[in-house]
Design a protein around this motif. Structure first.
Motif, PDB file in Angstrom:
ATOM      1  N   THR A 236       0.828  -1.204   0.000  1.00 15.15           N
ATOM      2  CA  THR A 236       0.000   0.000   0.000  1.00 15.15           C
ATOM      3  C   THR A 236       0.863   1.254   0.000  1.00 15.15           C
ATOM      4  O   THR A 236       0.603   2.211  -0.747  1.00 15.15           O
ATOM      5  CB  THR A 236      -0.927   0.006   1.233  1.00 15.15           C
ATOM      6  N   LEU A 237       1.916   1.254   0.817  1.00 15.58           N
ATOM      7  CA  LEU A 237       2.811   2.414   0.850  1.00 15.58           C
ATOM      8  C   LEU A 237       3.492   2.619  -0.493  1.00 15.58           C
ATOM      9  O   LEU A 237       3.654   3.752  -0.948  1.00 15.58           O
ATOM     10  CB  LEU A 237       3.856   2.225   1.955  1.00 15.58           C
ATOM     11  N   HIS A 238       3.893   1.532  -1.132  1.00 20.47           N
ATOM     12  CA  HIS A 238       4.503   1.638  -2.454  1.00 20.47           C
ATOM     13  C   HIS A 238       3.516   2.229  -3.459  1.00 20.47           C
ATOM     14  O   HIS A 238       3.910   3.041  -4.325  1.00 20.47           O
ATOM     15  CB  HIS A 238       4.971   0.257  -2.924  1.00 20.47           C
ATOM     16  N   HIS A 239       2.246   1.834  -3.349  1.00 21.55           N
ATOM     17  CA  HIS A 239       1.225   2.359  -4.265  1.00 21.55           C
ATOM     18  C   HIS A 239       1.021   3.854  -4.037  1.00 21.55           C
ATOM     19  O   HIS A 239       0.966   4.634  -5.006  1.00 21.55           O
ATOM     20  CB  HIS A 239      -0.090   1.613  -4.057  1.00 21.55           C
ATOM     21  N   TRP A 240       0.909   4.266  -2.784  1.00 18.73           N
ATOM     22  CA  TRP A 240       0.742   5.681  -2.493  1.00 18.73           C
ATOM     23  C   TRP A 240       1.944   6.490  -2.960  1.00 18.73           C
ATOM     24  O   TRP A 240       1.800   7.637  -3.398  1.00 18.73           O
ATOM     25  CB  TRP A 240       0.516   5.884  -0.996  1.00 18.73           C
ATOM     26  N   ASP A 241       3.122   5.897  -2.868  1.00 14.95           N
ATOM     27  CA  ASP A 241       4.335   6.545  -3.368  1.00 14.95           C
ATOM     28  C   ASP A 241       4.268   6.681  -4.887  1.00 14.95           C
ATOM     29  O   ASP A 241       4.553   7.747  -5.450  1.00 14.95           O
ATOM     30  CB  ASP A 241       5.552   5.708  -2.953  1.00 14.95           C
ATOM     31  N   ALA A 242       3.857   5.604  -5.569  1.00 10.96           N
ATOM     32  CA  ALA A 242       3.837   5.588  -7.035  1.00 10.96           C
ATOM     33  C   ALA A 242       2.877   6.627  -7.609  1.00 10.96           C
ATOM     34  O   ALA A 242       3.144   7.210  -8.667  1.00 10.96           O
ATOM     35  CB  ALA A 242       3.477   4.189  -7.530  1.00 10.96           C
ATOM     36  N   ILE A 243       1.753   6.864  -6.911  1.00  9.72           N
ATOM     37  CA  ILE A 243       0.771   7.817  -7.445  1.00  9.72           C
ATOM     38  C   ILE A 243       0.983   9.228  -6.896  1.00  9.72           C
ATOM     39  O   ILE A 243       0.212  10.141  -7.190  1.00  9.72           O
ATOM     40  CB  ILE A 243      -0.674   7.366  -7.135  1.00  9.72           C
ATOM     41  N   GLY A 244       2.052   9.378  -6.084  1.00  4.49           N
ATOM     42  CA  GLY A 244       2.378  10.704  -5.582  1.00  4.49           C
ATOM     43  C   GLY A 244       1.503  11.186  -4.445  1.00  4.49           C
ATOM     44  O   GLY A 244       1.443  12.384  -4.176  1.00  4.49           O
ATOM     45  N   LEU A 245       0.829  10.273  -3.781  1.00  7.81           N
ATOM     46  CA  LEU A 245      -0.042  10.664  -2.677  1.00  7.81           C
ATOM     47  C   LEU A 245       0.758  10.899  -1.406  1.00  7.81           C
ATOM     48  O   LEU A 245       0.526  11.885  -0.679  1.00  7.81           O
ATOM     49  CB  LEU A 245      -1.102   9.588  -2.424  1.00  7.81           C
ATOM     50  N   ALA A 246       1.693  10.022  -1.103  1.00  7.15           N
ATOM     51  CA  ALA A 246       2.534  10.143   0.089  1.00  7.15           C
ATOM     52  C   ALA A 246       3.823   9.384  -0.179  1.00  7.15           C
ATOM     53  O   ALA A 246       3.795   8.155  -0.303  1.00  7.15           O
ATOM     54  CB  ALA A 246       1.821   9.588   1.318  1.00  7.15           C
ATOM     55  N   ALA A 247       4.929  10.101  -0.275  1.00  7.88           N
ATOM     56  CA  ALA A 247       6.202   9.483  -0.647  1.00  7.88           C
ATOM     57  C   ALA A 247       7.275   9.772   0.402  1.00  7.88           C
ATOM     58  O   ALA A 247       7.259  10.831   1.044  1.00  7.88           O
ATOM     59  CB  ALA A 247       6.655  10.002  -2.003  1.00  7.88           C
ATOM     60  N   PRO A 248       8.224   8.839   0.593  1.00  6.00           N
ATOM     61  CA  PRO A 248       9.361   9.105   1.488  1.00  6.00           C
ATOM     62  C   PRO A 248      10.284  10.126   0.825  1.00  6.00           C
ATOM     63  O   PRO A 248      10.557  10.041  -0.367  1.00  6.00           O
ATOM     64  CB  PRO A 248      10.039   7.733   1.619  1.00  6.00           C
ATOM     65  N   SER A 249      10.742  11.088   1.592  1.00  7.40           N
ATOM     66  CA  SER A 249      11.520  12.186   1.003  1.00  7.40           C
ATOM     67  C   SER A 249      12.979  12.197   1.413  1.00  7.40           C
ATOM     68  O   SER A 249      13.708  13.137   1.065  1.00  7.40           O
ATOM     69  CB  SER A 249      10.868  13.522   1.372  1.00  7.40           C
ATOM     70  N   ALA A 250      13.448  11.188   2.144  1.00 10.55           N
ATOM     71  CA  ALA A 250      14.856  11.144   2.563  1.00 10.55           C
ATOM     72  C   ALA A 250      15.438   9.771   2.256  1.00 10.55           C
ATOM     73  O   ALA A 250      14.711   8.846   1.879  1.00 10.55           O
ATOM     74  CB  ALA A 250      14.977  11.461   4.059  1.00 10.55           C
ATOM     75  N   ARG A 251      16.743   9.669   2.416  1.00  4.41           N
ATOM     76  CA  ARG A 251      17.417   8.401   2.188  1.00  4.41           C
ATOM     77  C   ARG A 251      18.496   8.181   3.253  1.00  4.41           C
ATOM     78  O   ARG A 251      19.071   9.141   3.790  1.00  4.41           O
ATOM     79  CB  ARG A 251      18.070   8.353   0.806  1.00  4.41           C
ATOM     80  N   THR A 252      18.756   6.917   3.526  1.00  7.46           N
ATOM     81  CA  THR A 252      19.855   6.559   4.415  1.00  7.46           C
ATOM     82  C   THR A 252      21.159   6.618   3.618  1.00  7.46           C
ATOM     83  O   THR A 252      21.145   6.654   2.380  1.00  7.46           O
ATOM     84  CB  THR A 252      19.666   5.138   4.972  1.00  7.46           C
ATOM     85  N   PRO A 253      22.296   6.617   4.327  1.00  6.08           N
ATOM     86  CA  PRO A 253      23.582   6.585   3.607  1.00  6.08           C
ATOM     87  C   PRO A 253      23.697   5.383   2.662  1.00  6.08           C
ATOM     88  O   PRO A 253      24.387   5.443   1.643  1.00  6.08           O
ATOM     89  CB  PRO A 253      24.608   6.520   4.735  1.00  6.08           C
ATOM     90  N   ALA A 254      22.982   4.301   3.010  1.00  2.00           N
ATOM     91  CA  ALA A 254      23.040   3.100   2.171  1.00  2.00           C
ATOM     92  C   ALA A 254      22.059   3.167   1.004  1.00  2.00           C
ATOM     93  O   ALA A 254      22.008   2.248   0.183  1.00  2.00           O
ATOM     94  CB  ALA A 254      22.759   1.867   3.009  1.00  2.00           C
ATOM     95  N   GLY A 255      21.289   4.233   0.930  1.00  2.00           N
ATOM     96  CA  GLY A 255      20.377   4.396  -0.188  1.00  2.00           C
ATOM     97  C   GLY A 255      18.944   3.991   0.076  1.00  2.00           C
ATOM     98  O   GLY A 255      18.101   4.057  -0.827  1.00  2.00           O
ATOM     99  N   TYR A 256      18.620   3.554   1.286  1.00  2.00           N
ATOM    100  CA  TYR A 256      17.239   3.190   1.604  1.00  2.00           C
ATOM    101  C   TYR A 256      16.392   4.459   1.745  1.00  2.00           C
ATOM    102  O   TYR A 256      16.815   5.442   2.362  1.00  2.00           O
ATOM    103  CB  TYR A 256      17.166   2.394   2.905  1.00  2.00           C
ATOM    104  N   ARG A 257      15.190   4.434   1.186  1.00  2.00           N
ATOM    105  CA  ARG A 257      14.305   5.587   1.257  1.00  2.00           C
ATOM    106  C   ARG A 257      13.691   5.674   2.655  1.00  2.00           C
ATOM    107  O   ARG A 257      13.281   4.656   3.234  1.00  2.00           O
ATOM    108  CB  ARG A 257      13.221   5.500   0.192  1.00  2.00           C
TER     109      ARG A 257
END
Length: 213
Positions: free
Chosen positions: A25-46
Motif C-alpha cells: 500500500t505504501l509503495h502504491h501511495w508513493d507511485a501515485i504521488g499521494l505520500a512518498a518518502p523524502s529522505a534516504r539513508t547513507p546506504a540508499g534506503y528511502r
C-alpha cells in the motif's frame, strides 16, 4: 532486504508497522504521488521523515473514513480546504444509506430464515383466526420435519416471506371455497388436510378416484 531505521526517519517496513498498512500500500501511495518518502539513508534506503509520517497518518485517517484517494489528495494538498466538511458530510450520508440497506438486508434474511423454520410467519392466534379454530399451528413444524430441505419446502418458505396477513386470509378463503365445492369423499379428505396437513397427503391419495383403479 534488511530493513533500516534511523533518527532521520523510518524505512518503508518501519512505517508499515507503525501505521498498520501494508508495504504494498505504501509503495502504491508513493507511485501515485499521494505520500512518498523524502529522505534516504547513507546506504540508499528511502526514509519517511516526521513530516512524511504525519502526511501518511492523515491519509490513513481519511481512508478509514471512506474517502477516495483522489479526495484525500485534494484535502491534503489544500485543494478542498473549503470543502472538507462537505466531503465528510457526503461520506457520512453514503455510509448512513449503506447502513439502512444492510439493516433491511438483515431483516429480510431473518424473516427468510424464520420462514424456513416455521413455514407460516403468523402467530398462533392469527393462524387460528385465519385458518379456523380447528387449525393446529404446530402442524407447520410437522411439515418442516417431514419436508424440510426439499425444493418444495424452500419454495413454500420463500413465498411465505412475501405473504402478508391479507394474502393468507385470501388463500384461506380460497381453500374453504374449494373444499365446499368438492364431492363428499373429497370433502372428508379436505377436512383432514385442515386438521393434520402434514399427514394428509397419503389420505388424500388413497381417497382419490384414480387410486382405486
Amino acid at each position: 532486504m534488511a530493513e533500516h531505521t534511523g533518527s532521520s526517519g523510518a524505512t518503508v517496513g518501519a512505517a508499515s508497522e507503525l501505521l498498520g498498512v501494508t508495504v504494498r500500500t505504501l509503495h502504491h501511495w508513493d507511485a501515485i504521488g499521494l505520500a512518498a518518502p523524502s529522505a534516504r539513508t547513507p546506504a540508499g534506503y528511502r526514509l519517511y521523515t516526521d513530516d512524511d509520517l504525519a502526511r501518511l497518518e492523515r491519509v490513513v485517517a481519511y481512508r478509514d473514513a471512506g474517502l477516495s484517494l483522489e479526495a484525500i489528495r485534494a484535502v491534503l494538498d489544500g485543494e478542498a480546504a473549503d470543502g472538507v466538511v462537505a466531503l465528510l458530510s457526503e461520506q457520512r450520508e453514503r455510509i448512513a444509506q449503506r447502513i439502512r440497506e444492510l439493516e433491511c438486508l438483515e431483516a429480510n434474511l431473518a424473516r427468510l430464515s424464520l420462514a424456513h423454520e416455521r413455514g407460516v410467519l403468523l402467530g398462533d392466534a392469527e393462524q387460528r383466526e385465519l385458518f379456523g379454530a380447528r387449525w393446529d399451528p404446530a402442524s407447520a413444524q410437522g411439515a418442516r420435519e417431514r419436508w424440510g430441505g426439499s425444493p418444495q419446502w424452500a419454495q413454500f418458505a420463500e413465498r411465505s416471506v412475501r405473504r402478508g396477513r391479507e394474502e393468507w386470509r385470501s388463500l384461506s378463503r380460497g381453500f374453504t371455497r374449494c373444499r365446499m365445492s368438492l364431492p363428499p369423499p373429497w370433502h372428508a379428505a379436505w377436512s383432514l388436510v385442515r386438521r393434520r396437513p402434514t399427514d394428509s397427503l397419503t389420505g388424500i391419495a388413497s381417497s382419490s378416484p384414480s387410486s382405486s383403479r
